[in-house]
Design a protein around this motif. Sequence first.
Motif, PDB file in Angstrom:
ATOM      1  N   ARG A  66      -3.705  16.656  -0.434  1.00 37.25           N
ATOM      2  CA  ARG A  66      -4.564  17.500  -1.273  1.00 37.25           C
ATOM      3  C   ARG A  66      -5.714  16.722  -1.894  1.00 37.25           C
ATOM      4  N   ASN A  67      -5.482  15.504  -2.337  1.00 36.61           N
ATOM      5  CA  ASN A  67      -6.470  14.803  -3.158  1.00 36.61           C
ATOM      6  C   ASN A  67      -7.147  13.625  -2.480  1.00 36.61           C
ATOM      7  N   MET A  68      -6.638  13.153  -1.343  1.00 30.36           N
ATOM      8  CA  MET A  68      -7.166  11.910  -0.795  1.00 30.36           C
ATOM      9  C   MET A  68      -7.631  12.000   0.648  1.00 30.36           C
ATOM     10  N   ALA A  69      -6.826  12.530   1.549  1.00 23.31           N
ATOM     11  CA  ALA A  69      -7.116  12.395   2.980  1.00 23.31           C
ATOM     12  C   ALA A  69      -7.137  13.699   3.753  1.00 23.31           C
ATOM     13  N   GLY A  70      -6.617  14.805   3.210  1.00 24.11           N
ATOM     14  CA  GLY A  70      -6.572  16.053   3.961  1.00 24.11           C
ATOM     15  C   GLY A  70      -5.632  15.952   5.153  1.00 24.11           C
ATOM     16  N   PRO A  71      -5.954  16.617   6.273  1.00 21.28           N
ATOM     17  CA  PRO A  71      -5.097  16.514   7.461  1.00 21.28           C
ATOM     18  C   PRO A  71      -4.960  15.094   7.996  1.00 21.28           C
ATOM     19  N   ALA A  72      -5.936  14.219   7.669  1.00 27.40           N
ATOM     20  CA  ALA A  72      -5.868  12.824   8.122  1.00 27.40           C
ATOM     21  C   ALA A  72      -4.817  12.024   7.370  1.00 27.40           C
ATOM     22  N   THR A  73      -4.014  12.697   6.549  1.00 29.14           N
ATOM     23  CA  THR A  73      -2.894  12.011   5.892  1.00 29.14           C
ATOM     24  C   THR A  73      -1.979  11.352   6.920  1.00 29.14           C
ATOM     25  N   ALA A  74      -1.887  11.961   8.100  1.00 28.97           N
ATOM     26  CA  ALA A  74      -1.080  11.357   9.166  1.00 28.97           C
ATOM     27  C   ALA A  74      -1.601   9.970   9.522  1.00 28.97           C
ATOM     28  N   LEU A  75      -2.932   9.797   9.550  1.00 25.72           N
ATOM     29  CA  LEU A  75      -3.505   8.476   9.820  1.00 25.72           C
ATOM     30  C   LEU A  75      -3.228   7.509   8.674  1.00 25.72           C
ATOM     31  N   SER A  76      -3.239   8.035   7.455  1.00 27.88           N
ATOM     32  CA  SER A  76      -2.922   7.187   6.299  1.00 27.88           C
ATOM     33  C   SER A  76      -1.499   6.653   6.405  1.00 27.88           C
ATOM     34  N   PHE A  77      -0.555   7.515   6.771  1.00 29.79           N
ATOM     35  CA  PHE A  77       0.827   7.067   6.952  1.00 29.79           C
ATOM     36  C   PHE A  77       0.941   6.090   8.113  1.00 29.79           C
ATOM     37  N   LEU A  78       0.136   6.303   9.164  1.00 31.32           N
ATOM     38  CA  LEU A  78       0.168   5.384  10.296  1.00 31.32           C
ATOM     39  C   LEU A  78      -0.299   3.994   9.883  1.00 31.32           C
ATOM     40  N   LEU A  79      -1.415   3.915   9.157  1.00 29.05           N
ATOM     41  CA  LEU A  79      -1.915   2.614   8.699  1.00 29.05           C
ATOM     42  C   LEU A  79      -0.935   1.952   7.734  1.00 29.05           C
ATOM     43  N   ALA A  80      -0.385   2.742   6.816  1.00 29.10           N
ATOM     44  CA  ALA A  80       0.583   2.181   5.880  1.00 29.10           C
ATOM     45  C   ALA A  80       1.833   1.700   6.614  1.00 29.10           C
ATOM     46  N   GLY A  81       2.235   2.446   7.643  1.00 33.44           N
ATOM     47  CA  GLY A  81       3.403   2.043   8.414  1.00 33.44           C
ATOM     48  C   GLY A  81       3.179   0.750   9.168  1.00 33.44           C
ATOM     49  N   VAL A  82       1.978   0.572   9.723  1.00 37.00           N
ATOM     50  CA  VAL A  82       1.664  -0.676  10.432  1.00 37.00           C
ATOM     51  C   VAL A  82       1.683  -1.850   9.462  1.00 37.00           C
ATOM     52  N   THR A  83       1.076  -1.658   8.283  1.00 33.84           N
ATOM     53  CA  THR A  83       1.071  -2.720   7.273  1.00 33.84           C
ATOM     54  C   THR A  83       2.489  -3.102   6.856  1.00 33.84           C
ATOM     55  N   SER A  84       3.318  -2.110   6.628  1.00 35.75           N
ATOM     56  CA  SER A  84       4.699  -2.378   6.223  1.00 35.75           C
ATOM     57  C   SER A  84       5.504  -3.004   7.350  1.00 35.75           C
ATOM     58  N   THR A  85       5.207  -2.605   8.590  1.00 39.69           N
ATOM     59  CA  THR A  85       5.947  -3.148   9.728  1.00 39.69           C
ATOM     60  C   THR A  85       5.704  -4.638   9.886  1.00 39.69           C
ATOM     61  N   LEU A  86       4.488  -5.095   9.591  1.00 37.51           N
ATOM     62  CA  LEU A  86       4.204  -6.532   9.677  1.00 37.51           C
ATOM     63  C   LEU A  86       5.121  -7.312   8.744  1.00 37.51           C
ATOM     64  N   ALA A  87       5.263  -6.831   7.511  1.00 39.86           N
ATOM     65  CA  ALA A  87       6.174  -7.492   6.571  1.00 39.86           C
ATOM     66  C   ALA A  87       7.622  -7.309   7.001  1.00 39.86           C
ATOM     67  N   ALA A  88       7.962  -6.135   7.552  1.00 38.29           N
ATOM     68  CA  ALA A  88       9.344  -5.869   7.967  1.00 38.29           C
ATOM     69  C   ALA A  88       9.772  -6.805   9.095  1.00 38.29           C
ATOM     70  N   LEU A  89       8.864  -7.121  10.024  1.00 37.54           N
ATOM     71  CA  LEU A  89       9.197  -8.046  11.103  1.00 37.54           C
ATOM     72  C   LEU A  89       9.518  -9.429  10.556  1.00 37.54           C
ATOM     73  N   CYS A  90       8.767  -9.856   9.530  1.00 38.26           N
ATOM     74  CA  CYS A  90       9.050 -11.154   8.908  1.00 38.26           C
ATOM     75  C   CYS A  90      10.422 -11.142   8.239  1.00 38.26           C
TER      76      CYS A  90
END
Length: 659
Positions: A66-90
């Motif tokens: 509603r307030n930040m990304a609209g339908p592109a929220t899916a891309l926001s979760f994708l980017l956040a997931g990639v960032t978290s995955t880098l730390a998760a692999l470590c």
Amino acid sequence: MPGARHKILGHVLSGFCHKMNRRKPLYGDVMDTPLNRCLTTLDITLLGVGHMVGAGIYVLTGTVARNMAGPATALSFLLAGVTSTLAALCYAEFGTRIPRAGSAYAYTYVSIGEFWAFIIGWNIVLEYMIGAASVARAWSGYLNAILDNSISNATISITGEMHETLLSKYPDVLAFLICIVASLILAVGVKTSAYINNGLTILNLLVITLVIFLGFYYADPINWSQKNGGFMPYGVSGVLAGAATCFYAFVGFDSISASSEEAKDPSRSIPIATILSMAVVAFGYILVALALTLMVSYKDINPDAALPAALGAVHADWAKYAVAVGAVCGMTTTLLGSLFSLPRCLYAMSADGLLFGFLSDINNKSQIPISNLIISGLSSALIALFFDLEKLVEFMSIGTLLAYTIVSAAVIILRYRPVPPMEDKNFGIPQLDSPCDREDSSATGTPATDGGSSSSEMFEALTVGRLRAQYAWLEPLAGGRAPGAAVTSCVYTFTAAAAALCAHNHFLAEPYGLWVLLPDFTLSFIIIACLFIIWAHQQSPARLPFRVPWVPLLPAASVILNVELMINLNALTWARFAIWMTFGLLLYFLYGIHHSKLGEGVTGLLSRSASGGGHHSGGWGAVEKTSAIARRVGRFARGSKGDDRKPIICDDELSRREP
């Protein structure tokens, strides 16, 4: 005698600094533990999924859309997931190397040193405590909203309102009771609580699956049309801002590594559970975001109750009750995950002597640190009783990001540190040498092994952490040091340069000339140079069940992303963090540094190694061979036992100073 005073002060500071930088040796049977090793790969995977998929998927998705990304929220979760995955692999690699409770704290203690380990452990305590309290507040708030604010109104009528800036509007008694009940569930034992967590997590996943199915069933593509703002109504900046917020939806995967000491087969279960849970959670968040924005236009999303309102808009009112059940299950599993991990971290720090000893007492029946759990549950309950949810979430993020940053840096450091051939064949991973074994091997030029080793193992032990042959021209810059020392220095320099670069770009609103870009070019050059020097060194070829790929690039990317998110936190969050760290530093310098098990010396380790009788089981960190005690323990302080006998000021100097 100013010279004498300077020498005395230098001697004291040298020993003090060495205590702060001493690393925990890891030898013996790392599988030996007083905790109950009963968790399977499925148990640990569902623990991680349950810890991550909680209030975020029911609350955060609507707010970001509603307030930040609209339908592109899916891309926001994708980017956040990639960032978290880098730390998760470590985290996954460390989980196979060091299958102990304490998560990032234990990893930092082995790879970097005691002071930074305490800093990380203290911040993990903050993360889990605030995480549990915030979820309890969200649980209470959700139930209060379903009952038309009857709970809050009744509480205010009895207790009145609290008109303090840092406190909530009213004392949340329900959140307090929720924390207490969750602690009681965990007190029955790890396997029983795992069964409860598994059931609630599976039910939550079924509800999420139902929401996704209904979302695509009632999908209306016109909600993504240009008429309604298109797929990215807030542009790329909105996607990035949404990703920074969505990042915290993935906080919780470190509970997987916190369960290492209770896993049946940690070398296999930890990396599999980490990758599976991250994939399931990221896939679920992305699909829910797509389904939500296809059901209704992002402009019509109710950020407080996005999914129920969207289902009501498409006349699927019956599904709102299923969403309520899923939300309750999800928030309960997140609360259980936080209260599961918090006592394990306190237990690990207490077992090492950095916190009070009673925190490491294990209940014989349930095989869990019961007194530790009581303190953790009560502390989280009191925080949930008085503090507001929004302030809690902001305070939690900074400690989490700092832990991710140091773990990612530690992977690089440990990958380029020499490791002796495995001594314990009962455990399927190589084990790290003690600090004194490293000194012996560097001094003699041979790897510190007790038995004969093949020539290839000897060659690998001699080349790890040294410059590769094709980069011999870097010898004047990075040569002449102990194996791995140059890499460690480059990691420190790289992290500092990355922080300076992120801070410079954050606080510089807009460029005022080319000269303003000079710091960017300089810091970027330093970052690239550090990565190149690290790349030029020989990595450890130790065979592990899981290794982070593309080291040092992936861990370095994780460091930069986490530092960037930390820089973007507001000043009030940093101020609260500074207050918390002040208490932690006082605790460390007044208690922890003096009671550390690494400072016990030969007597303390002898007493522990002899406690098992004639056939010692070789517990984690225990001394295996009496003949190696002096070599392994005698240098825990920078000056050995013999060095301590030497006078700080020699007799000749004193005679010269006499009139």
